[in-house]
Design an enzyme around this catalytic site. Structure first.
Site, PDB file in Angstrom:
ATOM      1  N   ASP A  20       0.835  -1.206   0.000  1.00 49.78           N
ATOM      2  CA  ASP A  20       0.000   0.000   0.000  1.00 49.78           C
ATOM      3  C   ASP A  20       0.871   1.258   0.000  1.00 49.78           C
ATOM      4  O   ASP A  20       0.591   2.236  -0.725  1.00 49.78           O
ATOM      5  CB  ASP A  20      -0.910   0.003   1.225  1.00 49.78           C
ATOM      6  CG  ASP A  20      -1.997  -1.071   1.143  1.00 49.78           C
ATOM      7  OD1 ASP A  20      -2.187  -1.646   0.039  1.00 49.78           O
ATOM      8  OD2 ASP A  20      -2.647  -1.339   2.169  1.00 49.78           O
ATOM      9  N   GLU A  62      -2.946  -2.628  -8.766  1.00 54.12           N
ATOM     10  CA  GLU A  62      -1.742  -1.843  -9.047  1.00 54.12           C
ATOM     11  C   GLU A  62      -1.792  -1.232 -10.448  1.00 54.12           C
ATOM     12  O   GLU A  62      -0.772  -0.840 -10.994  1.00 54.12           O
ATOM     13  CB  GLU A  62      -0.492  -2.728  -8.918  1.00 54.12           C
ATOM     14  CG  GLU A  62      -0.327  -3.796  -9.999  1.00 54.12           C
ATOM     15  CD  GLU A  62      -1.131  -5.076  -9.744  1.00 54.12           C
ATOM     16  OE1 GLU A  62      -2.069  -5.005  -8.956  1.00 54.12           O
ATOM     17  OE2 GLU A  62      -0.808  -6.109 -10.347  1.00 54.12           O
TER      18      GLU A  62
END
Length: 447
Positions: free
Chosen positions: A330, A356
């Site tokens: 993250d 992503e």
């Protein structure tokens, strides 16, 4: 005998005229005793006298215009105008008051002629006009969150009033002859915003946008800017108004309303941020990206300006989560968004599409320009995750190395139309980059 008949006929004509005359006419003595009165004057004065017999004009009006007696006494000339349209309020004052206009002529020392007219409606219209003027003046001068001014046909400020000065702090000499850019915050896309707004006002009749503006003291405020074109109106052959032309040659100038909406903007900004932002990275969320993309495509179709997109995906991101943990993954995405923004213009839109994967919308950018931007992002991210690089963050709780990204670029063109087609073309190029070995930029093949 014939002369007598003529005089009688003229007298009858005069009486007939006085009977139907649309104003009140009466003859009185110097002391106001009524000698002759027509029906219209009686209609006005009888309700005031509260008696069917009118004896003295000054007595009837004494409660409303006691000055009439004095005006007559002080008029010493043998004849002439004592007063013209002297206003006498004969009912309550204020809105709706009944008003009579009185004109007195001195015929000789013993005879006065009076003309009375009910001007109640005209006085009310005057009162409403003064009220409207006061309200308009309050809007223009007294209200600080509105500024009204005008542009000439080339888009330069040609009039600047007190409301503009109060809102911005600029004087007349500092803005006359400049375009709206002089009031805007000098970010990279405000100049385009001004030009686009003028074009839209010419094409559509008006244009509205919101942007940051600067006051003369350097403080900024969120402003709503409305530009409306002033156009010549065609007149039909029969003299009636024709339709408004949209021919740019008939534009005579523009009217501008500048409104300070900082307070509303600040209160709504947090809600807007929650609705349009990816909660993890702070990038634009997927839904907002598609909204903005539709707007930019509409602009592209209207102005024929280029529009490109880039798809970005982190190489081997699953291995980052597996090796460093999801918290580190993250943090990596958050840092990537920060680094990407450094390479983007303020008008560009960076959105997280999921996991992503990111999409970047590049308004007014050709495919070559999109490739150049994508290459800067690729190089910047590679350097940021290379130990020993000046941009490498070794202070992070879990320094991550060896991170790269793959990118695909596409441009809107006759064979790539719409948001979905543009993203699909960029995504195809992205997977070409993946198949080509990753950490590279690829371009969508021509359609």
């Amino acid at each position: 005998m014939g002369d007598t008949t003529d005089i009688e006929a003229e007298y009858e004509s005069l009486l007939g005229f006085l009977y139907i005359c649309p104003v009140g006419v009466l003859r009185v003595t110097a002391t106001g005793e009524v000698e002759m009165i027509n029906p219209y004057a009686a209609q006005m004065l009888v309700p005031l006298a509260r008696t069917p017999v009118l004896r003295n004009l000054f007595d009837v009006l004494d409660a409303y215009a006691p000055e009439l007696r004095g005006m007559v006494d002080h008029f010493t000339a043998p004849s002439g105008s004592i007063c013209q349209n002297h206003r006498i309020t004969v009912s309550r004052s204020g809105p709706g008051a009944r008003v009579i206009a009185c004109t007195l002529l001195k015929i000789n020392p013993d005879v006065l002629m009076g003309v009375l007219q009910d001007i109640t409606e005209m006085v009310e219209q005057e009162r409403q006009l003064r009220q409207n003027e006061a309200m308009f003046a309050a809007l223009v001068v007294g209200v600080k969150d509105f500024a009204l001014f005008s542009l000439d046909r080339s888009g330069l400020i040609d009039s600047w009033n007190m409301s503009g000065r109060q809102q911005t702090g600029y004087g007349v000499d500092e803005v006359i002859g400049h375009d709206l850019q002089v009031l805007a915050e000098p970010d990279s896309d405000s100049a385009d915003g001004v030009a686009n707004q003028i074009e839209e006002a010419i094409r559509e009749g008006w244009s509205l946008r919101e942007c940051w503006c600067l006051r003369r003291d350097g403080s900024r405020y969120w402003s709503q800017v409305m530009v409306a074109s002033n156009q010549v109106t065609d007149v039909a052959a029969d003299g009636s108004d024709g339709s408004t032309t949209t021919d740019p040659r008939d534009i005579t100038g523009f009217a501008v309303v500048l409104r300070d909406i900082t307070e509303r903007h600040v209160s709504g900004e947090e809600l807007r941020r929650l609705l349009t932002t990816d909660h993890l990275t702070g990038a634009t969320n997927r839904a907002r990206f598609f909204d903005l993309a539709e707007i930019e495509i509409a602009r592209h179709q209207a102005n024929r300006r280029p529009l490109s997109a880039v798809m970005l995906d982190v190489d081997y991101f699953k291995q980052v989560n597996d090796r460093y943990g999801h918290a580190a993954g993250d943090a990596l995405l958050q840092r990537m968004v920060t680094l990407c923004r450094v390479e983007l213009r303020s008008r560009d839109v960076l959105a997280r599409m999921g996991g992503e994967e990111f999409a970047i919308l590049l308004p007014n950018a050709t495919l070559d320009q999109a490739v150049a931007i994508a290459e800067r992002i690729r190089a910047s991210l590679e350097a940021a995750f290379t130990e020993g690089s000046p941009t490498f963050d070794d202070s992070a709780p879990v320094p991550i190395t060896g991170i790269t990204v793959s990118l695909g670029c596409a441009e809107l063109n006759p064979s790539v139309t719409g948001v979905d087609a543009l993203l699909h073309a960029a995504d195809t190029a992205l997977y070409d980059a993946k198949r080509g070995g990753r950490n590279q930029v690829q371009v969508a093949p021509p359609g």
